[in-house]
Design a protein around this motif. Sequence first.
Motif, short mmCIF file in Angstrom:
data_model
loop_
_atom_site.label_atom_id
_atom_site.label_comp_id
_atom_site.label_asym_id
_atom_site.label_seq_id
_atom_site.Cartn_x
_atom_site.Cartn_y
_atom_site.Cartn_z
N LEU A 1 47.22 43.39 53.76
CA LEU A 1 46.54 43.49 55.05
C LEU A 1 45.15 42.85 55.01
O LEU A 1 44.43 42.89 55.98
N GLY A 2 44.78 42.31 53.85
CA GLY A 2 43.49 41.65 53.74
C GLY A 2 42.34 42.58 53.39
O GLY A 2 41.19 42.23 53.51
N ILE A 3 42.66 43.79 52.96
CA ILE A 3 41.62 44.71 52.49
C ILE A 3 41.51 44.55 50.98
O ILE A 3 42.48 44.72 50.26
N PRO A 4 40.34 44.17 50.48
CA PRO A 4 40.22 43.91 49.04
C PRO A 4 40.27 45.20 48.23
O PRO A 4 39.27 45.89 48.07
N ALA A 5 41.46 45.51 47.70
CA ALA A 5 41.64 46.76 46.96
C ALA A 5 40.76 46.80 45.73
O ALA A 5 40.20 47.84 45.38
N GLY A 6 40.63 45.66 45.04
CA GLY A 6 39.81 45.61 43.83
C GLY A 6 38.36 45.95 44.14
O GLY A 6 37.74 46.77 43.46
N LEU A 7 37.83 45.35 45.21
CA LEU A 7 36.44 45.60 45.58
C LEU A 7 36.24 47.07 45.92
O LEU A 7 35.27 47.70 45.49
N MET A 8 37.21 47.64 46.66
CA MET A 8 37.10 49.05 47.02
C MET A 8 37.05 49.92 45.78
O MET A 8 36.31 50.90 45.71
N GLN A 9 37.84 49.54 44.77
CA GLN A 9 37.86 50.32 43.55
C GLN A 9 36.49 50.29 42.86
O GLN A 9 35.97 51.32 42.45
#
Lengths: 274, 297, 434
Positions: free
Chosen positions: C178-186
């Motif tokens: 969906l274009g949400i940066p999972a890595g950045l969120m982590q």
Amino acid sequence: MNSPLISAKAAEEPSVSSSTAVPILDIHDLTVAYHNKPVLWDVDATIQEPSLIGIVGPNGAGKSTLIKAVLGLLPITSGSVALFGQSIKQVRGRIGYVPQRESVDWDFPVNVRDVVLMGTYGQLGWFRRPGRAEKEWAMHCLEKVGLAEMAKQQIGQLSGGQQQRTFLARALAQRADLYFMDEPMAGVDAATEATIFHLLQELRDQGKTVLVVHHDLRTVPLYFDQVMLLNMRLVAYGPTATTFTPDLLYKTYGGRLAILDLAAEAVQARERSA
Amino acid sequence: MMTYNTAIVLMGTAMLSALAGLVGCFAVLRRHALMGDALAHAALPGLCLAYLLLGERSLPAMLLGALLSGWLGVLCVQGLCAGTRIKQDAAVGIVLSVFFGAGIVLSQMIQQTPSGGKAGLDSFIFGKTAGMIALDVYLIAGIAFAALLLLLLGYKEFKLVTFDPDFARIQGWPAGALDLTLKALLGLTVVIGLPTVGVVMIAALLILPCVTMRFWTDQFRSLLIGSALFGSSMGLLGTWISSTVEKMPTGPCIILVGTLLFLASALVAPRRGWLARWRMANQARLHTSLAPPGGVP
Amino acid sequence: MNVHDAWTILIACACNLACGLLGCFLLLRRMSLIGDAISHAVLPGLAVAFLLSGQRHGWPIFAAAVAMSLITTMLIQWVHRGAKVPEDASIGIVFSALFALGVILITRIAAQVDLDPQCVLYGVLEVASLDTVPIGSWEVPRVMLTLAAALGITLLFILLLWKELKITSFDPALATALGIPAGLMQYLLMAMVGTVTVASFEAVGSILVIAMLIVPAAAAHLLTDRLPMMLILAGAVGVSTAVLGYAGAVWLNTSTAGMMAVVVGMQLALAVAFSPQQGIAAKWWRRRRLAQRIAEEDVLGWFYRQEEKTGAVERSMEEIAKEAALARADLGSILKRLKKAGHLEAMAPDRMSLSNQGRQAALSVIRAHRLWESFLGEHLHLPADHLHAPAERMEHYVGPKLQQAIAHQLANQQLDPQGKPIPGLPPPSAEPGP
């Protein structure tokens, strides 16, 4: 009331009358549940004669569950299983097992021959180490699957097909009479598949029985004497020629039995919120 | 110039780290590496309770208490995983922190008692090698020897149940009991290691030898032997450095020495090392078009 | 309660709230132990920051904490993927190595900075309220200000990134699609954990931080399936832990941080035992209740079958136990309950027969039983002598809706495989039964 389809028992009737021997495998009303939810319903089947049997069905049909429940790796909700007329605990020495490839850590520091030698541990008993005879036997089993020259390799360096063959060699090393194999031909190239198939035939010709969870429908008629069609329940079991038919296959793969799904949910719901 | 005391301490830490390296192999390979950590933290309340009950410092009694409460901690981890929706990693964290909290509560209560200062409970948290006496070394040696015997005797069984527990079960081995035996051994090792390296850092003593030696060997047997040797040399080197350099606590020093050796191995080891794999990847890239299919995985 | 107590409890509340809220996301991402690792691994960062800035407070400390939490996360990843070490082992190596480094650094610089490794482990909440700064006419503890800021940032972080946090926690792959940066969120989450850890350190120490990161979230997860509710419950557990833990510590005259860890552990134990859905007590009670209901239905079914054979039936309890093979210790209470529900009537004292209402209930059980037998015969091809046992089990689970579905599929077949009539649905479907 009987369905027009060949029922498990109906197909067996001639052999039942001809041989009064103890069945090789007798599964009686086997029901298995995960978290109170039945995934395998009332499986009822008897294997009387040594044969090569394919277990076929869609994903989530309960094929591995069936094998694991028969081997005592999963708790049985109801029903019973007899191998050679006895409980699994009494006949472990006669049972061989090929698990799914993903079930172990292939980075484990053992080599191919070590893994095959593990097949002999059961006969060795407590504390005795595999000696020369066992090592020779392990090498013999490795030759059978065409991996003799890989004996000293760490198992992680093998290809997927070679790993499957290693497991097969380990099962051979068990010197069993009844083998259970969970997708031994998954992710294997054509040559390896042929090797494995010839081995299975050889085992059958030696009077052993092999149950194989198999996923490739095209090769079923080629490989197996008998098939079990499974989808949450035993759809049919019998000789491949009469059982592996389009309408029975349609029954197996054409969607799940809605009633069984509803019933499984009903059981789980009532267990959870009585 | 080596004094009698230094010799004792060196011998003790060497044997202890060798034992930890050996037992740690089974834990790491079974993916139970952090169970040792939970065990160590969970041992603290038992240690304190034993002191409170006896009213005096008695090492064997305290270690027995530690073993029992560490064992209870392991049971809690297993119970939480099996009986609730809590996953293993969270269960380890829960047991580790709650038991340790209970240990701190008890240890501060001990410190209020008149003789509390003599309990020396702090040394169990951060470790204190200097206090090691000949009796401790005998204790360590005895347990190490017993563990070695047990592992030699059941080598085949422990190896099988560590690699493929389901297959072991089908062959009729009591996989659960064998697993419990290994955990009991782990508990024993952790508990006798507590006075030396302390609660927080014992996990590294269990993990480092195995994962470091794994870079150098593919063989189970040489991994075990290598881990024991690596453990003891890490213990010796760390203790020696900490005894020659001022203000250098022993436990952390041993761990840092081990970590440096681990990093060096991760870098230069043949085949599994980072450099070797980098070179292999480069070669593969060069030969992609020429290489036959199905080569090195 | 004096000012000192009030401040101490407030400080603990702020710490527990911040940790508890962040912990929910750690738990759902199966990263609880990385939180544990970070709370150990910030130590060398603190030491270096002390050394460079000479201060125990202020932004250098927080910068160091954030940096260390990111470094820890990256190191764990690198050791796991790059060096092919199992993930739990790599967590163990990284946090012990960094903690060891921290202890050595602190030991060596201890003369210059007043910092005690033990204080890092279990804090000095007892004296945290004594170091105050004046704000207006108030003397506010310095730690309170720090923690209030950390809590504020945590709340802001969760509220602003609610949607992103939620989706990356449940399904990182979908989030990436969906274009949400999972890595950045982590990494953001890890940075928050580092910040809160350091803010809490001085007051409560790292062990309590770990307890408060993991345990309230785990307890809340046992009580609810909804994320907002889980956060609220985790917060509530945190606050009650602060109050009860402090009271307990005062009562036993012992470490407040340790006591709070014990109290939160006890709250989790309560949740494990008494959670309405997941709890051991609830499961036990439901299983018992189900077993009773099954026994009740067995009694009704037995009466119905007897009536089918011989017409009206009345029996004493002893006869039921013997004839229906229902000799169980609680048969008396089962019969009593059936009488109370109006399913059984007492003709003479101690002799029972089926009431009309009971007959209706029994009918449903029998209908379920015979429908299931027919279904098994039709679709599972079980031999006729294998049908009774599974149907005996399933008759207690096949409710009216499922009965209708089966009847529909069997084209309203009238007889079961043994040739016994399948009773129709009780009225309102006012068809005459066979």
